[in-house]
Every structure is written in C-alpha cells, then in structure tokens.
Design a protein around this motif. Structure first.
Motif, short mmCIF file in Angstrom:
data_model
loop_
_atom_site.label_atom_id
_atom_site.label_comp_id
_atom_site.label_asym_id
_atom_site.label_seq_id
_atom_site.Cartn_x
_atom_site.Cartn_y
_atom_site.Cartn_z
N SER A 52 -1.45 -2.58 2.86
CA SER A 52 -0.84 -1.97 4.04
C SER A 52 0.30 -1.06 3.59
CB SER A 52 -0.29 -3.06 4.96
OG SER A 52 0.36 -2.50 6.08
N PRO A 53 0.32 0.19 4.08
CA PRO A 53 -0.68 0.82 4.94
C PRO A 53 -1.99 1.08 4.18
CG PRO A 53 0.95 2.43 4.24
CD PRO A 53 1.45 1.10 3.78
N LEU A 54 -3.10 1.15 4.92
CA LEU A 54 -4.42 1.30 4.32
C LEU A 54 -4.56 2.64 3.61
CD1 LEU A 54 -6.54 -0.13 7.24
CD2 LEU A 54 -6.29 -1.16 4.97
N ARG A 55 -5.21 2.61 2.45
CA ARG A 55 -5.49 3.82 1.68
C ARG A 55 -6.96 3.83 1.25
NH1 ARG A 55 -0.80 6.30 -0.33
NH2 ARG A 55 0.93 5.67 1.00
N PRO A 56 -7.56 4.99 1.07
CA PRO A 56 -8.97 5.06 0.72
C PRO A 56 -9.32 4.42 -0.63
CG PRO A 56 -8.19 7.20 1.51
CD PRO A 56 -6.99 6.34 1.34
N ALA A 67 -10.84 -5.81 8.96
CA ALA A 67 -11.99 -5.13 9.57
C ALA A 67 -12.22 -3.78 8.92
CB ALA A 67 -11.77 -4.98 11.07
N ALA A 68 -11.14 -3.04 8.65
CA ALA A 68 -11.28 -1.70 8.08
C ALA A 68 -11.84 -1.75 6.66
CB ALA A 68 -9.93 -0.99 8.08
N LEU A 69 -11.47 -2.75 5.89
CA LEU A 69 -11.86 -2.81 4.48
C LEU A 69 -13.19 -3.51 4.24
CD1 LEU A 69 -8.37 -3.58 2.94
CD2 LEU A 69 -9.69 -1.49 2.61
N THR A 70 -13.60 -4.41 5.15
CA THR A 70 -14.82 -5.19 4.93
C THR A 70 -15.87 -5.00 6.00
OG1 THR A 70 -14.07 -7.16 6.14
CG2 THR A 70 -13.41 -6.95 3.81
N ASP A 71 -15.51 -4.37 7.12
CA ASP A 71 -16.41 -4.24 8.26
C ASP A 71 -16.89 -5.62 8.72
OD1 ASP A 71 -17.69 -2.72 10.21
OD2 ASP A 71 -19.56 -2.60 9.09
N ALA A 72 -15.97 -6.58 8.63
CA ALA A 72 -16.29 -7.95 9.02
C ALA A 72 -15.01 -8.65 9.46
CB ALA A 72 -16.94 -8.71 7.86
N THR A 73 -15.14 -9.87 9.93
CA THR A 73 -13.98 -10.64 10.36
C THR A 73 -14.10 -12.07 9.84
OG1 THR A 73 -15.05 -11.27 12.44
CG2 THR A 73 -13.65 -9.29 12.47
N GLY A 74 -12.98 -12.80 9.89
CA GLY A 74 -12.99 -14.22 9.61
C GLY A 74 -13.58 -14.60 8.27
N GLU A 75 -14.36 -15.68 8.28
CA GLU A 75 -14.91 -16.21 7.04
C GLU A 75 -15.81 -15.22 6.33
OE1 GLU A 75 -16.70 -19.99 7.66
OE2 GLU A 75 -14.93 -20.86 8.63
N GLN A 76 -16.58 -14.44 7.10
CA GLN A 76 -17.46 -13.46 6.48
C GLN A 76 -16.66 -12.43 5.71
OE1 GLN A 76 -19.81 -11.15 9.23
NE2 GLN A 76 -21.05 -10.19 7.62
N GLY A 125 0.76 -1.24 0.00
CA GLY A 125 0.00 0.00 0.00
C GLY A 125 0.79 1.29 0.00
N ASN A 126 2.08 1.24 -0.28
CA ASN A 126 2.90 2.44 -0.16
C ASN A 126 2.95 3.31 -1.41
OD1 ASN A 126 4.23 2.42 2.56
ND2 ASN A 126 4.77 0.36 1.90
N LEU A 127 2.40 2.84 -2.51
CA LEU A 127 2.46 3.60 -3.76
C LEU A 127 1.18 4.39 -3.97
CD1 LEU A 127 4.00 0.80 -5.99
CD2 LEU A 127 5.18 2.48 -4.57
#
Length: 298
Positions: A163-167, A187-196, A137-139
C-alpha cells in the motif's frame, strides 16, 4: 532483535467532511489536525512503542515540514535514519474523514520516490539474521526490490504491506516472508477474497499472509494453517493509521516473544488498532507505550 522499517514519513493534514466529494464537486471541510504520518513512520513508531528496537529509514525535504518531522520523531523511541532530499518538499497527506470514521487519503511521495537503493541498504549494515525488514508501497520498484534482496541476503525476515498499490508488486512476493493486506489490496492483487486469496499469495512464495477485514476481523494463513481472529468492538472515530498499527503490533508481538506470527500476535494487533480507530489523528491516535505494554502483557 531489531526491526528496520524502510518507507516514508509525512505530515498529515486531516479535514472533516460530511461526505466524500464526487468528481467535480466543491465541498466544505473543517480542519481537524496536523500530525506526523506516512506508512513507514507509522509502523516504526508503533513497533518502537511496543518495546522493539526499531530503525526508520525515510527521506525528508529541507523545509518547514521536514523540521516538524524531525521534531515529532525526536519524541519517539525510534532510531532515525533520515535522508535529506535536496530540492524536494517533505511528503504530506491530505486526509478527508467522515462522521462515521471512514477516510480518503491523498499522499505525495516525492521524497520517498527519490530514495535510492544504496542509501536504504546502507542502513541495514548492522542487521543480523532474524531481524525484521519492513516495507510498504511508497518506494520505487528498484528500491523495494533492492532492499528485499539485501534483506534476504542477510537472512532477515521480510514483511511487506503493498500500500499504496503499484503495478510491480506481482513480481515481489517470492522475496516476502510475511504479507499484510486489507480487502481492497487483496482483491486487486489476487482477484479473490478470503481464504482463496490467501492461498494464491502463499502459492506466489509468501510464507505467511495476514488479511484484514475491518469489523470482520482478520485471517492468518500459512501453508499448514488458517486462523480467523475476530475484531475488537469499539467506537470508530477515524480509521487513519489503523492498518499500520495492526501490522506493527502483530510483528512486534511475535518478535518480542521470539515466535512466528500466531493467534496471540493477531489478537494483540486487533486490540491496538481498536485504540487507534477510536481517536482522531495519526501519530496522536496510536496506543501509548503504556497501553501497548498492557496489551502485550509486558
């Protein structure tokens, strides 16, 4: 098969602290190490140490840190495509690490941000169908998208660590074959965790997703399978570079065996990253060529 890692290279300055600072606090620290780092360089070094022919495309300043970057990389089995960035300081990171091995990292990306699409795509000129294009995510948005599109046009396999996260990452997944994410990124990109979360990313167009959960292991997901792999128990000294070791080893393991990511690749990655977290530093903490050969049984 070749791997082309397009990303950043930096000098890592690590300070040991008793606890992470709170806003407005001044704390004392102890200098631990000065090492070669940057997510692009980290991944390229580990892949090359695995025995995969690996190219690194990165920008460096014309300064003392740039000289140190060239010196350190010259000792690694990496094919270097270092782009001089005039008027910029070579990127560096300040890493704060606690006694339990957790860390916080502040990284400059002046050189990485000044790379342009033409410079990066030119490095793919000799790439063949099936070769790996590996990004983080650095470029800039333009460079990240441009490289992914160029790689797709060459029928390369694209791997992305956001990584790092970008919009702008939400708009890239349709260009990504393999995504590697940790819990925070997921979590930041999908608003979910794990399999979901994995299923959400697959629905965005990614062909394979690897989610890492630290001590709780990892999950490999594709449209037709979900594989959970436990972590390898080890003493944790410094987690810097562990995710890069994991991603690089998994990709190299599969590439060297001529297969898609599988259970073995994630197991190999878990073993390699366990070595990294058990040591202080970045480049100096990575598994050696001999250690990786033993892990990969080569």
């Amino acid at each position: 098969m070749d791997a082309y890692v397009i990303g950043n290279v930096a000098i890592d300055e690590t300070l040991a602290v008793s606890a992470m600072p709170t806003p407005g606090a001044s704390i004392l620290g102890t200098a631990q190490s000065r090492d070669l780092g940057g997510k692009g360089a980290n991944q390229a070094i580990v892949m090359a140490r695995c025995g995969l022919r690996t190219h690194l495309v990165a920008g460096v300043g014309e300064d003392l840190r740039g000289d140190l970057v060239r010196q350190r990389l010259s000792a690694e089995p990496v094919i270097r495509h270092l782009v001089p960035i005039a008027g910029r300081s070579t990127d560096f990171s300040i890493i704060l690490t606690t006694l339990d091995g957790e860390n916080a990292i502040v990284t400059t990306t002046d050189c990485a941000q000044d790379l342009d699409v033409a410079q990066c795509v030119a490095a793919l000129e000799d790439a063949q169908p099936g070769d790996l294009a590996v990004l983080q995510g650095n470029l800039t948005n333009a460079v990240t998208r441009g490289v992914l599109e160029a790689a797709r046009s060459r029928r390369m396999v694209t791997a992305f660590n956001p990584s790092p996260l970008r919009p702008f990452f939400d708009d890239l997944w349709s260009l990504v074959d393999i995504g590697f994410l940790n819990e925070g990124e997921t979590a930041a990109l999908t608003d979910a965790t794990g399999e979901q979360a994995a299923r959400k990313l697959l629905a965005m167009g990614v062909k394979a997703v690897v989610l890492t959960f630290g001590r709780d292991g990892a999950l490999l997901a594709t449209d037709d399978r979900l594989i959970r792999i436990p972590a390898v128990g080890c003493p944790v000294v410094d987690t810097t570079g562990a995710g890069d070791t994991f991603m690089a080893t998994a990709l190299a393991s599969a590439a060297l065996r001529g297969t898609a990511l599988d259970h073995a690749a994630i197991e190999h990655a878990s073993k390699a990253s366990a070595i990294t977290v058990s040591r202080q530093g970045t480049q100096s903490a990575f598994p050696t060529v001999e250690e990786l050969a033993a892990i990969l049984d080569r």
